[in-house]
Design a protein around this motif. Structure first.
Motif, mmCIF file in Angstrom:
data_model
loop_
_atom_site.group_PDB
_atom_site.id
_atom_site.type_symbol
_atom_site.label_atom_id
_atom_site.label_comp_id
_atom_site.label_asym_id
_atom_site.label_seq_id
_atom_site.Cartn_x
_atom_site.Cartn_y
_atom_site.Cartn_z
ATOM 1 N N THR A 14 0.829 -1.203 0.000
ATOM 2 C CA THR A 14 0.000 0.000 0.000
ATOM 3 C C THR A 14 0.862 1.251 0.000
ATOM 4 O O THR A 14 0.515 2.246 -0.628
ATOM 5 C CB THR A 14 -0.977 0.033 1.200
ATOM 6 N N GLY A 15 2.004 1.206 0.659
ATOM 7 C CA GLY A 15 2.920 2.340 0.633
ATOM 8 C C GLY A 15 3.459 2.596 -0.767
ATOM 9 O O GLY A 15 3.532 3.740 -1.221
ATOM 10 N N LEU A 16 3.823 1.541 -1.463
ATOM 11 C CA LEU A 16 4.322 1.682 -2.829
ATOM 12 C C LEU A 16 3.229 2.181 -3.764
ATOM 13 O O LEU A 16 3.460 3.082 -4.581
ATOM 14 C CB LEU A 16 4.875 0.346 -3.332
ATOM 15 N N LEU A 17 2.029 1.638 -3.642
ATOM 16 C CA LEU A 17 0.915 2.065 -4.481
ATOM 17 C C LEU A 17 0.569 3.532 -4.211
ATOM 18 O O LEU A 17 0.336 4.302 -5.151
ATOM 19 C CB LEU A 17 -0.308 1.180 -4.235
ATOM 20 N N CYS A 18 0.567 3.918 -2.960
ATOM 21 C CA CYS A 18 0.315 5.320 -2.592
ATOM 22 C C CYS A 18 1.356 6.232 -3.228
ATOM 23 O O CYS A 18 1.026 7.262 -3.814
ATOM 24 C CB CYS A 18 0.332 5.459 -1.073
ATOM 25 N N PHE A 19 2.625 5.858 -3.137
ATOM 26 C CA PHE A 19 3.711 6.650 -3.703
ATOM 27 C C PHE A 19 3.565 6.790 -5.213
ATOM 28 O O PHE A 19 3.686 7.885 -5.758
ATOM 29 C CB PHE A 19 5.049 5.993 -3.345
ATOM 30 N N VAL A 20 3.295 5.691 -5.906
ATOM 31 C CA VAL A 20 3.174 5.724 -7.365
ATOM 32 C C VAL A 20 1.981 6.575 -7.791
ATOM 33 O O VAL A 20 2.091 7.382 -8.723
ATOM 34 C CB VAL A 20 3.063 4.288 -7.933
ATOM 35 N N LEU A 21 0.849 6.424 -7.121
ATOM 36 C CA LEU A 21 -0.333 7.209 -7.485
ATOM 37 C C LEU A 21 -0.129 8.700 -7.226
ATOM 38 O O LEU A 21 -0.478 9.535 -8.068
ATOM 39 C CB LEU A 21 -1.559 6.701 -6.728
ATOM 40 N N LEU A 22 0.434 9.048 -6.075
ATOM 41 C CA LEU A 22 0.663 10.459 -5.763
ATOM 42 C C LEU A 22 1.689 11.087 -6.701
ATOM 43 O O LEU A 22 1.463 12.167 -7.256
ATOM 44 C CB LEU A 22 1.121 10.618 -4.318
ATOM 45 N N LEU A 23 2.802 10.432 -6.891
ATOM 46 C CA LEU A 23 3.847 10.978 -7.741
ATOM 47 C C LEU A 23 3.422 11.003 -9.208
ATOM 48 O O LEU A 23 3.654 11.981 -9.916
ATOM 49 C CB LEU A 23 5.137 10.181 -7.574
ATOM 50 N N GLY A 24 2.775 9.945 -9.663
ATOM 51 C CA GLY A 24 2.310 9.900 -11.049
ATOM 52 C C GLY A 24 1.232 10.927 -11.331
ATOM 53 O O GLY A 24 1.269 11.610 -12.362
ATOM 54 N N HIS A 51 -9.350 13.498 -21.021
ATOM 55 C CA HIS A 51 -9.744 13.653 -19.616
ATOM 56 C C HIS A 51 -8.520 13.588 -18.709
ATOM 57 O O HIS A 51 -8.569 13.022 -17.619
ATOM 58 C CB HIS A 51 -10.739 12.564 -19.214
ATOM 59 N N GLU A 52 -7.441 14.188 -19.167
ATOM 60 C CA GLU A 52 -6.182 14.061 -18.449
ATOM 61 C C GLU A 52 -6.215 14.722 -17.068
ATOM 62 O O GLU A 52 -5.800 14.111 -16.083
ATOM 63 C CB GLU A 52 -5.030 14.651 -19.273
ATOM 64 N N ILE A 53 -6.699 15.948 -16.998
ATOM 65 C CA ILE A 53 -6.696 16.668 -15.715
ATOM 66 C C ILE A 53 -7.511 15.903 -14.675
ATOM 67 O O ILE A 53 -7.044 15.651 -13.560
ATOM 68 C CB ILE A 53 -7.250 18.102 -15.882
ATOM 69 N N LEU A 54 -8.722 15.527 -15.039
ATOM 70 C CA LEU A 54 -9.578 14.786 -14.114
ATOM 71 C C LEU A 54 -8.939 13.453 -13.725
ATOM 72 O O LEU A 54 -8.964 13.055 -12.553
ATOM 73 C CB LEU A 54 -10.957 14.551 -14.725
ATOM 74 N N GLY A 55 -8.353 12.769 -14.682
ATOM 75 C CA GLY A 55 -7.715 11.488 -14.402
ATOM 76 C C GLY A 55 -6.562 11.610 -13.424
ATOM 77 O O GLY A 55 -6.415 10.798 -12.511
ATOM 78 N N TYR A 56 -5.738 12.644 -13.595
ATOM 79 C CA TYR A 56 -4.612 12.829 -12.690
ATOM 80 C C TYR A 56 -5.071 13.267 -11.303
ATOM 81 O O TYR A 56 -4.475 12.871 -10.297
ATOM 82 C CB TYR A 56 -3.610 13.819 -13.268
ATOM 83 N N VAL A 57 -6.122 14.064 -11.240
ATOM 84 C CA VAL A 57 -6.679 14.446 -9.932
ATOM 85 C C VAL A 57 -7.223 13.213 -9.218
ATOM 86 O O VAL A 57 -7.017 13.040 -8.004
ATOM 87 C CB VAL A 57 -7.772 15.533 -10.094
ATOM 88 N N VAL A 58 -7.879 12.328 -9.957
ATOM 89 C CA VAL A 58 -8.396 11.090 -9.368
ATOM 90 C C VAL A 58 -7.236 10.223 -8.871
ATOM 91 O O VAL A 58 -7.323 9.619 -7.799
ATOM 92 C CB VAL A 58 -9.281 10.331 -10.382
ATOM 93 N N MET A 59 -6.136 10.192 -9.633
ATOM 94 C CA MET A 59 -4.973 9.411 -9.194
ATOM 95 C C MET A 59 -4.411 9.942 -7.876
ATOM 96 O O MET A 59 -4.074 9.160 -6.976
ATOM 97 C CB MET A 59 -3.888 9.427 -10.267
ATOM 98 N N VAL A 60 -4.318 11.257 -7.754
ATOM 99 C CA VAL A 60 -3.818 11.851 -6.512
ATOM 100 C C VAL A 60 -4.772 11.533 -5.359
ATOM 101 O O VAL A 60 -4.336 11.150 -4.268
ATOM 102 C CB VAL A 60 -3.626 13.373 -6.674
ATOM 103 N N ALA A 61 -6.074 11.658 -5.596
ATOM 104 C CA ALA A 61 -7.061 11.365 -4.550
ATOM 105 C C ALA A 61 -6.999 9.890 -4.141
ATOM 106 O O ALA A 61 -7.074 9.570 -2.941
ATOM 107 C CB ALA A 61 -8.459 11.734 -5.027
#
Length: 79
Positions: A14-24, A51-61
């Protein structure tokens, strides 16, 4: 001298997944807004075209949610 308990495999995942999603997601947003280079270019394949902006915001969330859930689970396991 006290030793820290070893992290469980699920906490590491979960730490790795969190890092990848936030950084990506963050690097994708910076690329869309300012034209900076993609630090993690593979995340562009996870976001639908147009839908890039929305997609990246969803990734951060999702990264924040996964990190919070992993931290809560680790705290519960420690007691």
């Amino acid at each position: 001298m006290t030793s820290t308990p070893a992290k469980s495999p699920s906490a590491s995942a979960t730490g790795l997944l969190c890092f990848v999603l936030l950084l990506g997601g963050g690097s994708g947003l910076l690329h869309e807004w300012f034209g900076w280079i993609h630090f993690m270019g593979f995340v562009r394949f996870l976001v639908p075209e147009g839908h890039e902006i929305l997609g990246y915001v969803v990734m951060v969330a999702l990264g924040v949610a996964v990190g919070a859930a992993g931290e809560r689970r680790a705290r519960r396991a420690r007691g």
